[in-house]
Motif scaffolding. Structure first.
Motif, PDB file in Angstrom:
ATOM      1  N   SER A  29       0.819  -1.206   0.000  1.00  0.00           N
ATOM      2  CA  SER A  29       0.000   0.000   0.000  1.00  0.00           C
ATOM      3  C   SER A  29       0.852   1.254   0.000  1.00  0.00           C
ATOM      4  N   GLU A  31     -12.654   0.122   1.768  1.00  0.00           N
ATOM      5  CA  GLU A  31     -11.431   0.265   0.958  1.00  0.00           C
ATOM      6  C   GLU A  31     -10.590  -1.009   1.025  1.00  0.00           C
ATOM      7  N   ALA A  49     -12.349  -3.681  -1.053  1.00  0.00           N
ATOM      8  CA  ALA A  49     -12.180  -3.431  -2.493  1.00  0.00           C
ATOM      9  C   ALA A  49     -10.769  -3.774  -2.947  1.00  0.00           C
ATOM     10  N   ARG A  50      -9.764  -3.366  -2.175  1.00  0.00           N
ATOM     11  CA  ARG A  50      -8.367  -3.650  -2.536  1.00  0.00           C
ATOM     12  C   ARG A  50      -8.105  -5.154  -2.536  1.00  0.00           C
ATOM     13  N   THR A  51      -8.624  -5.856  -1.553  1.00  0.00           N
ATOM     14  CA  THR A  51      -8.432  -7.294  -1.467  1.00  0.00           C
ATOM     15  C   THR A  51      -9.140  -8.006  -2.616  1.00  0.00           C
ATOM     16  N   ALA A  52     -10.349  -7.587  -2.938  1.00  0.00           N
ATOM     17  CA  ALA A  52     -11.087  -8.193  -4.058  1.00  0.00           C
ATOM     18  C   ALA A  52     -10.359  -7.955  -5.383  1.00  0.00           C
ATOM     19  N   GLU A  53      -9.826  -6.752  -5.564  1.00  0.00           N
ATOM     20  CA  GLU A  53      -9.079  -6.435  -6.789  1.00  0.00           C
ATOM     21  C   GLU A  53      -7.814  -7.284  -6.890  1.00  0.00           C
ATOM     22  N   ALA A  54      -7.078  -7.408  -5.794  1.00  0.00           N
ATOM     23  CA  ALA A  54      -5.861  -8.220  -5.786  1.00  0.00           C
ATOM     24  C   ALA A  54      -6.191  -9.689  -6.032  1.00  0.00           C
ATOM     25  N   ASN A  55      -7.285 -10.161  -5.470  1.00  0.00           N
ATOM     26  CA  ASN A  55      -7.714 -11.546  -5.671  1.00  0.00           C
ATOM     27  C   ASN A  55      -8.030 -11.799  -7.143  1.00  0.00           C
ATOM     28  N   GLN A  56      -8.737 -10.864  -7.765  1.00  0.00           N
ATOM     29  CA  GLN A  56      -9.088 -10.994  -9.180  1.00  0.00           C
ATOM     30  C   GLN A  56      -7.826 -10.982 -10.057  1.00  0.00           C
ATOM     31  N   GLU A  57      -6.883 -10.095  -9.750  1.00  0.00           N
ATOM     32  CA  GLU A  57      -5.626 -10.035 -10.505  1.00  0.00           C
ATOM     33  C   GLU A  57      -4.868 -11.353 -10.401  1.00  0.00           C
ATOM     34  N   ILE A 100      -2.729 -11.434  -1.545  1.00  0.00           N
ATOM     35  CA  ILE A 100      -3.791 -10.438  -1.702  1.00  0.00           C
ATOM     36  C   ILE A 100      -3.875  -9.468  -0.525  1.00  0.00           C
TER      37      ILE A 100
END
Length: 190
Positions: A76, A95, A98-106, A122
């Protein structure tokens, strides 16, 4: 007035002695001992390439985007070691979610062969600078790295095992690997 001066002079002398001992002698002594007995660590645990050029520190995580290399934990603070520490979000903070979900998707896009993404890929560490990932997180990335680098799964597992933390380090934590060291070995094997 002289009575006050007689009381003030010893206080000033003691303050000066404490200042010299605590602010000059002690730091120089500790630094000298560190440089004498632990020179690599005292100089920042710097890692050099085969040409003697400093490429990083074994104590500070770096960002790797090459699909043929292992990726570390998210940061971060953008891997900026000048100020460590990450936002202290509560688990209920939108926040963080959202950051964890985005990292998981990546991670799922990068590693489609993997099942569930290991938590350390993640989430960020408390400092935001952790250079290690769990052995599980390294193994999770093996199919992607093997395909992108041409190195066999077996060779990658061997590199992970070679770079695994020592037994003493594992007594206070879980098995981990240093991402920079591991990626240096991959570069040498390509």
């Amino acid at each position: 007035m002289t009575n006050h001066m007689n009381q003030l002079l010893p206080v000033l002398r003691l303050s000066a002695v404490c200042l010299v001992v605590c602010a000059v002698i002690y730091p120089l002594l500790v630094t000298g001992i560190g440089m004498l007995f632990f020179p690599h660590q005292a100089n920042g645990s710097l890692i050099e390439d085969e040409n003697g050029r400093v490429i990083g520190s074994s104590l500070i995580g770096q960002s790797f985007s090459d699909e043929g290399l292992f990726h570390g934990r998210i940061s971060s603070i953008a891997y900026d070691a000048s100020g460590s520490g990450s936002p202290n979000y509560a688990p209920s903070n939108p926040e963080l979610a959202a950051r964890t979900a985005e990292a998981n998707q990546e991670q799922q896009l990068l590693n489609p062969d993997g099942e569930s993404v290991p938590a350390d890929l993640i989430t960020n560490s408390a400092s935001g600078l952790d250079p290690h990932i769990s052995v599980e997180a390294a193994i999770y990335q093996v199919p992607r790295i093997a395909e992108a680098s041409g190195i066999t799964h077996k060779e990658l597992y061997h590199l992970i095992e070679q770079n695994r933390t020592t037994t003493m380090e594992e007594l206070v934590g879980s098995p981990a690997v240093n991402v920079l060291q591991l990626n240096m070995d991959i570069e040498a094997a390509r």
